[in-house]
Design an enzyme around this catalytic site. Structure first.
Site, PDB file in Angstrom:
ATOM      1  N   HIS A 121       0.877  -1.179   0.000  1.00 52.32           N
ATOM      2  CA  HIS A 121       0.000   0.000   0.000  1.00 52.32           C
ATOM      3  C   HIS A 121       0.914   1.229   0.000  1.00 52.32           C
ATOM      4  O   HIS A 121       2.031   1.166   0.526  1.00 52.32           O
ATOM      5  CB  HIS A 121      -0.816  -0.069   1.297  1.00 52.32           C
ATOM      6  CG  HIS A 121      -1.849   0.992   1.482  1.00 52.32           C
ATOM      7  ND1 HIS A 121      -1.543   2.246   1.933  1.00 52.32           N
ATOM      8  CD2 HIS A 121      -3.189   0.972   1.299  1.00 52.32           C
ATOM      9  CE1 HIS A 121      -2.666   2.957   2.036  1.00 52.32           C
ATOM     10  NE2 HIS A 121      -3.676   2.201   1.647  1.00 52.32           N
ATOM     11  N   ASP A 198       3.310  -4.563   8.066  1.00 45.12           N
ATOM     12  CA  ASP A 198       2.080  -3.779   8.006  1.00 45.12           C
ATOM     13  C   ASP A 198       0.908  -4.749   8.153  1.00 45.12           C
ATOM     14  O   ASP A 198       0.624  -5.525   7.242  1.00 45.12           O
ATOM     15  CB  ASP A 198       2.050  -3.042   6.652  1.00 45.12           C
ATOM     16  CG  ASP A 198       0.717  -2.370   6.383  1.00 45.12           C
ATOM     17  OD1 ASP A 198      -0.238  -2.589   7.145  1.00 45.12           O
ATOM     18  OD2 ASP A 198       0.637  -1.629   5.380  1.00 45.12           O
ATOM     19  N   GLN A 201      -4.264  -5.201   7.028  1.00 44.43           N
ATOM     20  CA  GLN A 201      -5.250  -6.112   6.446  1.00 44.43           C
ATOM     21  C   GLN A 201      -5.293  -7.472   7.129  1.00 44.43           C
ATOM     22  O   GLN A 201      -6.209  -8.246   6.879  1.00 44.43           O
ATOM     23  CB  GLN A 201      -4.975  -6.304   4.945  1.00 44.43           C
ATOM     24  CG  GLN A 201      -5.195  -5.062   4.123  1.00 44.43           C
ATOM     25  CD  GLN A 201      -6.651  -4.578   4.125  1.00 44.43           C
ATOM     26  OE1 GLN A 201      -7.567  -5.339   4.379  1.00 44.43           O
ATOM     27  NE2 GLN A 201      -6.844  -3.300   3.847  1.00 44.43           N
ATOM     28  N   LYS A 224      -9.946  -1.368  10.885  1.00 46.00           N
ATOM     29  CA  LYS A 224     -10.008  -2.549  10.019  1.00 46.00           C
ATOM     30  C   LYS A 224     -10.544  -3.752  10.782  1.00 46.00           C
ATOM     31  O   LYS A 224     -10.830  -4.782  10.205  1.00 46.00           O
ATOM     32  CB  LYS A 224      -8.611  -2.910   9.494  1.00 46.00           C
ATOM     33  CG  LYS A 224      -7.866  -1.774   8.802  1.00 46.00           C
ATOM     34  CD  LYS A 224      -8.342  -1.557   7.398  1.00 46.00           C
ATOM     35  CE  LYS A 224      -7.348  -0.665   6.657  1.00 46.00           C
ATOM     36  NZ  LYS A 224      -7.934  -0.053   5.478  1.00 46.00           N
ATOM     37  N   CYS A 362      -4.927   2.448  -3.498  1.00 43.51           N
ATOM     38  CA  CYS A 362      -3.700   2.996  -2.896  1.00 43.51           C
ATOM     39  C   CYS A 362      -2.539   2.020  -3.074  1.00 43.51           C
ATOM     40  O   CYS A 362      -1.690   1.877  -2.169  1.00 43.51           O
ATOM     41  CB  CYS A 362      -3.877   3.339  -1.419  1.00 43.51           C
ATOM     42  SG  CYS A 362      -5.176   4.520  -1.118  1.00 43.51           S
TER      43      CYS A 362
END
Ligand code: C6P
Length: 404
Positions: A121, A198, A201, A224, A362
């Protein structure tokens, strides 16, 4: 086993209509919906506890502080951080990554290399490019194959004594690929590099154990995973957080301030300047409780069934291509229909009450790899149903008929 009817009752928004049709929410990778338990926590905070924290001797301030710090402990337990002070409450994933990237300004030099995956991203690309501009370090890219899987042999070749940092997402927001992060962490450590994962997600689907992973930094956003927007977490190993300088200066991050010199507070406050998102932090804790009560194994297995079903049904549509066909994949389906712009499909689906995301998500380098402007992305959560997927498939067929 998930009791889907009961779970859906927890989400008031799922009762609303959009454009006269019952809402079908398939934009969970952008932000998840909020259960009543978390909404109640927000209302309760502003109704009964609203005060600034870590500052007042008065009762309200102490109660708000206790609630906020209790939420930090819940988050620590959820991610299995060794110490609560390794959990920095941020405004979200983007904030956490920028904090680390800024900290490395003093630790990187010309000649050093940092590795980014091709699946990232923009949040996990741009701050590192800015860091490289500041320090003269070089950014190198771990490539992916046609399925949207990282090419591990090239990763191995790219790693060297010059590599100081690696950053990769746990799950790709655009393709749904689950990356082999444990292997990637171990490989980075072999050459002495630090690694940031990261987890924006992954956290809605997986319960990461940061100690077992032996990861240096792990970042995520509460919104999220059924929490509110504007709050998130940076986990950092104590030794790394101690090496990094503060990101922002201000109240609460100090020990002593004089005009001659300021000394800083210890962890985690060194990285938490100013009044934080107090209510958001407390509600993040409630979201963690809510998701754990359902159970991540149950969530993952149910969502996997939704993914398999949706993949099979969508692929029956002539001219439909799915981008992201990794063996290890979560409940995200990015697709296009030959000759039709994704935006047009998204607009027609919205008229049917079906929310999907369209565009580059993104993640422009991923779109460039596939030589497409964007995709339609349907991302499923544990409160979605097979019947909703049937409606999506029907909606896509209708859109195709209208637009061909
Ligand atoms: N992805 C999506 O629709 P923030 O905005 O800081 O909460 O999260 C940024 C971010 C970082 N990494 C990954 C892998 C992400 O998916 C996101 C957010 C959303 O895919 C909004 S762009």
């Amino acid at each position: 086993m998930i009791n889907i009817a009961k779970i859906r009752e927890d989400f008031p928004i799922l009762n609303r209509k959009v454009n006269g049709k019952p809402l079908i929410y398939f934009d969970n990778a952008a932000t998840s919906q909020t259960p009543q338990r978390v909404i109640d926590e927000i209302v309760n905070y502003y109704s009964n506890y609203n005060a600034n924290i870590h500052r007042g001797v008065h009762t309200l301030s102490q109660e708000a502080t206790d609630l906020y710090e209790a939420a930090r402990l819940k988050i620590q337990k959820h991610f299995n951080a060794k110490h609560s002070y390794e959990v920095i409450l941020t405004s979200g994933t983007t904030h956490g990554i920028n904090l680390v990237a800024n900290g490395f300004s003093t630790l990187l030099h010309k000649g050093d290399e940092v590795l980014v995956s091709a699946l990232e991203h923009h949040s996990n690309i741009v701050p590192w490019q800015m860091l490289c501009e500041r320090t003269g370090a070089t950014l190198k890219v771990i490539p992916m194959n046609e399925h949207g899987e990282l090419i591990m042999s090239t990763y191995e070749e790219l790693l060297s004594e010059q590599t100081k940092l690696v950053f990769v997402n746990h799950i790709s927001n655009a393709l749904g690929t689950i990356n082999p992060i444990k292997q990637m962490i171990d490989m980075a450590h072999k050459v002495g590099a630090a690694i940031l994962i990261d987890g924006a997600q992954s956290c809605p689907h997986i319960k990461p154990d940061v100690q077992e992973l032996d990861v240096d930094f792990y970042v995520t956003s509460a919104h999220k995973m059924c929490g509110p927007t504007g709050v998130g977490m940076l986990y950092g190993k104590e030794e790394w957080l101690n090496k990094l300088p503060p990101y922002q200066g201000g109240g609460e991050m100090i020990d002593q301030v004089t005009f001659a010199k300021t000394t800083y507070a210890g962890l985690p406050h060194k990285f938490e300047a100013g009044t934080p998102n107090i209510c958001g932090g407390i509600a993040f804790g409630a979201a963690v409780d809510y998701m754990n009560a359902i159970g991540f194994d149950a969530i993952a297995s149910y969502e996997h069934k939704l993914l398999n079903y949706a993949t099979k049904q969508l692929l029956k549509i002539d001219g439909l291509k799915i981008y992201g066909t990794a063996k290890e994949k979560t409940s995200v389906i990015s697709f296009n229909i030959e000759g039709i712009h994704p935006y047009d499909i998204g607009t027609i689906l919205d008229k049917m009450g079906i929310a999907v995301r369209t565009g580059h998500h993104c993640a422009q380098p991923i779109m460039d790899f596939f030589k497409i402007p964007g995709t339609v992305r349907a991302s499923f959560a544990f409160y979605n149903t097979k019947e909703e997927i049937d409606a999506l498939v029907k909606g896509v067929e209708t859109a195709k008929m209208m637009l061909s």
